[in-house]
Motif scaffolding. Structure first.
Motif, PDB file in Angstrom:
ATOM      1  N   CYS A 117      69.242  64.581  22.738  1.00 20.53           N
ATOM      2  CA  CYS A 117      68.344  64.097  23.788  1.00 20.53           C
ATOM      3  C   CYS A 117      69.169  63.313  24.804  1.00 20.53           C
ATOM      4  O   CYS A 117      70.133  62.649  24.453  1.00 20.53           O
ATOM      5  N   ALA A 118      68.771  63.424  26.057  1.00 14.55           N
ATOM      6  CA  ALA A 118      69.430  62.667  27.128  1.00 14.55           C
ATOM      7  C   ALA A 118      68.560  61.469  27.478  1.00 14.55           C
ATOM      8  O   ALA A 118      67.343  61.499  27.302  1.00 14.55           O
ATOM      9  N   ASN A 119      69.199  60.435  27.978  1.00 13.29           N
ATOM     10  CA  ASN A 119      68.472  59.218  28.311  1.00 13.29           C
ATOM     11  C   ASN A 119      68.893  58.718  29.683  1.00 13.29           C
ATOM     12  O   ASN A 119      70.048  58.821  30.076  1.00 13.29           O
ATOM     13  N   ALA A 120      67.913  58.169  30.393  1.00 11.38           N
ATOM     14  CA  ALA A 120      68.168  57.538  31.690  1.00 11.38           C
ATOM     15  C   ALA A 120      67.227  56.357  31.826  1.00 11.38           C
ATOM     16  O   ALA A 120      66.168  56.325  31.192  1.00 11.38           O
ATOM     17  N   PHE A 121      67.628  55.392  32.644  1.00 15.35           N
ATOM     18  CA  PHE A 121      66.696  54.301  32.926  1.00 15.35           C
ATOM     19  C   PHE A 121      66.867  53.802  34.348  1.00 15.35           C
ATOM     20  O   PHE A 121      67.917  53.949  34.968  1.00 15.35           O
ATOM     21  N   LEU A 122      65.773  53.217  34.830  1.00 17.02           N
ATOM     22  CA  LEU A 122      65.716  52.583  36.134  1.00 17.02           C
ATOM     23  C   LEU A 122      65.393  51.111  35.900  1.00 17.02           C
ATOM     24  O   LEU A 122      64.406  50.805  35.204  1.00 17.02           O
ATOM     25  N   THR A 123      66.197  50.213  36.454  1.00 17.99           N
ATOM     26  CA  THR A 123      65.913  48.791  36.268  1.00 17.99           C
ATOM     27  C   THR A 123      64.708  48.400  37.122  1.00 17.99           C
ATOM     28  O   THR A 123      64.538  48.875  38.242  1.00 17.99           O
ATOM     29  N   LEU A 124      63.888  47.516  36.573  1.00 17.74           N
ATOM     30  CA  LEU A 124      62.690  47.049  37.268  1.00 17.74           C
ATOM     31  C   LEU A 124      62.844  45.622  37.780  1.00 17.74           C
ATOM     32  O   LEU A 124      61.954  45.117  38.461  1.00 17.74           O
ATOM     33  N   GLU A 125      63.967  45.002  37.432  1.00 18.00           N
ATOM     34  CA  GLU A 125      64.256  43.635  37.871  1.00 18.00           C
ATOM     35  C   GLU A 125      65.750  43.511  38.150  1.00 18.00           C
ATOM     36  O   GLU A 125      66.552  44.256  37.574  1.00 18.00           O
ATOM     37  N   ASP A 126      66.112  42.559  39.009  1.00 16.86           N
ATOM     38  CA  ASP A 126      67.519  42.202  39.169  1.00 16.86           C
ATOM     39  C   ASP A 126      68.024  41.628  37.848  1.00 16.86           C
ATOM     40  O   ASP A 126      67.242  41.144  37.031  1.00 16.86           O
ATOM     41  N   GLU A 127      69.344  41.662  37.680  1.00 13.58           N
ATOM     42  CA  GLU A 127      69.989  41.026  36.525  1.00 13.58           C
ATOM     43  C   GLU A 127      69.450  41.564  35.189  1.00 13.58           C
ATOM     44  O   GLU A 127      69.113  40.812  34.285  1.00 13.58           O
ATOM     45  N   THR A 128      69.378  42.879  35.068  1.00  9.30           N
ATOM     46  CA  THR A 128      68.873  43.506  33.847  1.00  9.30           C
ATOM     47  C   THR A 128      70.028  43.940  32.960  1.00  9.30           C
ATOM     48  O   THR A 128      71.040  44.438  33.442  1.00  9.30           O
ATOM     49  N   GLU A 129      69.848  43.735  31.662  1.00  9.81           N
ATOM     50  CA  GLU A 129      70.878  44.073  30.688  1.00  9.81           C
ATOM     51  C   GLU A 129      70.265  44.897  29.554  1.00  9.81           C
ATOM     52  O   GLU A 129      69.179  44.583  29.067  1.00  9.81           O
ATOM     53  N   VAL A 130      70.983  45.947  29.149  1.00  4.63           N
ATOM     54  CA  VAL A 130      70.533  46.824  28.073  1.00  4.63           C
ATOM     55  C   VAL A 130      71.651  46.907  27.038  1.00  4.63           C
ATOM     56  O   VAL A 130      72.824  47.072  27.383  1.00  4.63           O
ATOM     57  N   THR A 131      71.281  46.797  25.765  1.00  2.59           N
ATOM     58  CA  THR A 131      72.232  46.919  24.665  1.00  2.59           C
ATOM     59  C   THR A 131      71.943  48.207  23.917  1.00  2.59           C
ATOM     60  O   THR A 131      70.786  48.516  23.635  1.00  2.59           O
ATOM     61  N   TYR A 132      72.996  48.969  23.616  1.00  4.50           N
ATOM     62  CA  TYR A 132      72.885  50.232  22.896  1.00  4.50           C
ATOM     63  C   TYR A 132      73.671  50.137  21.597  1.00  4.50           C
ATOM     64  O   TYR A 132      74.839  49.788  21.614  1.00  4.50           O
ATOM     65  N   LEU A 133      73.058  50.500  20.495  1.00  4.50           N
ATOM     66  CA  LEU A 133      73.773  50.741  19.247  1.00  4.50           C
ATOM     67  C   LEU A 133      73.991  52.245  19.212  1.00  4.50           C
ATOM     68  O   LEU A 133      73.027  53.015  19.334  1.00  4.50           O
ATOM     69  N   VAL A 134      75.231  52.686  19.091  1.00  5.51           N
ATOM     70  CA  VAL A 134      75.569  54.096  19.243  1.00  5.51           C
ATOM     71  C   VAL A 134      76.278  54.596  17.983  1.00  5.51           C
ATOM     72  O   VAL A 134      77.155  53.923  17.444  1.00  5.51           O
ATOM     73  N   SER A 135      75.918  55.808  17.550  1.00  2.07           N
ATOM     74  CA  SER A 135      76.435  56.347  16.279  1.00  2.07           C
ATOM     75  C   SER A 135      77.808  57.003  16.387  1.00  2.07           C
ATOM     76  O   SER A 135      78.445  57.241  15.368  1.00  2.07           O
ATOM     77  N   GLU A 136      78.251  57.322  17.578  1.00  2.00           N
ATOM     78  CA  GLU A 136      79.558  57.972  17.770  1.00  2.00           C
ATOM     79  C   GLU A 136      80.342  57.239  18.836  1.00  2.00           C
ATOM     80  O   GLU A 136      79.766  56.595  19.708  1.00  2.00           O
ATOM     81  N   PHE A 137      81.647  57.394  18.793  1.00  4.70           N
ATOM     82  CA  PHE A 137      82.481  56.817  19.827  1.00  4.70           C
ATOM     83  C   PHE A 137      82.330  57.629  21.110  1.00  4.70           C
ATOM     84  O   PHE A 137      82.132  58.843  21.075  1.00  4.70           O
ATOM     85  N   TYR A 138      82.412  56.945  22.240  1.00  6.57           N
ATOM     86  CA  TYR A 138      82.345  57.638  23.524  1.00  6.57           C
ATOM     87  C   TYR A 138      83.535  58.585  23.634  1.00  6.57           C
ATOM     88  O   TYR A 138      84.687  58.194  23.416  1.00  6.57           O
ATOM     89  N   THR A 139      83.243  59.831  23.970  1.00  3.44           N
ATOM     90  CA  THR A 139      84.265  60.864  24.112  1.00  3.44           C
ATOM     91  C   THR A 139      84.076  61.499  25.494  1.00  3.44           C
ATOM     92  O   THR A 139      83.161  62.309  25.684  1.00  3.44           O
ATOM     93  N   PRO A 140      84.903  61.126  26.477  1.00  4.65           N
ATOM     94  CA  PRO A 140      84.690  61.579  27.854  1.00  4.65           C
ATOM     95  C   PRO A 140      84.539  63.096  28.005  1.00  4.65           C
ATOM     96  O   PRO A 140      83.692  63.564  28.770  1.00  4.65           O
ATOM     97  N   GLU A 141      85.346  63.875  27.265  1.00  5.01           N
ATOM     98  CA  GLU A 141      85.263  65.333  27.429  1.00  5.01           C
ATOM     99  C   GLU A 141      83.976  65.927  26.845  1.00  5.01           C
ATOM    100  O   GLU A 141      83.627  67.069  27.137  1.00  5.01           O
TER     101      GLU A 141
END
Length: 177
Positions: A117-141
């Motif tokens: 699944c893909a995810n996107a978000f739009l901030t609704l306030e200034d100074e917004t912070e999101v924390t993600y717990l992720v199961s895999e390491f980021y792999t650019p390719e």
């Protein structure tokens, strides 16, 4: 923790089970045992933080392809976001469908985004912070994306145009199954 199923298989809204008293409350934001008992992903490879200076900043849609697909648990820790989850699993009964949810620092809700699944978000306030717990390491390719306004999906956003968006997110090509 309370796990609320959504109409998209494998996608859950996670609510805190608050233990409240005059001081405030205490709750687990993550518990490997509870996720395991629900048959949900329980491995965390990294924790990511997305800080967003301005209201109506858009991030996504992002996902990683096999063998680096990732599960994510997102929570807005400051401000508020309009989050959109897009099912890109061809074998899913909800393939190419999406759900939306508002995650805020005040509602303490989390969203479980499963592999595929893909995810996107739009901030609704200034100074917004999101924390993600992720199961895999980021792999650019292995990174892929879907443009926020791709007509294939018919997503209605709270604004007609984001105030801030990266060139990469603005430039993803039209979705091809």
């Amino acid at each position: 923790m309370f796990f609320e199923r959504t109409e998209i298989p494998g996608v859950y809204i996670v609510e805190l089970e608050k233990r409240e008293d005059e001081r405030g409350f205490f709750a687990r934001g993550w518990c490997q045992r509870e996720f395991q008992q629900m048959g949900l992903p329980e491995h965390i490879a990294q924790i990511n933080i997305s800080y967003n200076r301005y209201k109506h900043t858009l991030r996504g849609f992002h996902y990683q392809v096999a063998p680096y697909q990732e599960d994510k648990l997102l929570r807005c820790t400051r401000g508020a976001i309009y989050d959109v989850l897009l099912d890109l699993r061809p074998d899913s009964p909800t393939y190419k469908q999406h759900i939306t949810i508002e995650l805020t620092a005040r509602n303490y809700r989390s969203l479980l985004v499963p592999k595929g699944c893909a995810n996107a978000f739009l901030t609704l306030e200034d100074e917004t912070e999101v924390t993600y717990l992720v199961s895999e390491f980021y792999t650019p390719e292995a990174e892929r994306g879907v443009r926020w306004n791709d007509p294939t999906f018919g997503i209605t956003w709270p604004v007609s145009e984001p105030a801030v968006i990266s060139d990469k997110d603005r430039s993803w090509p039209d979705f091809a199954a």
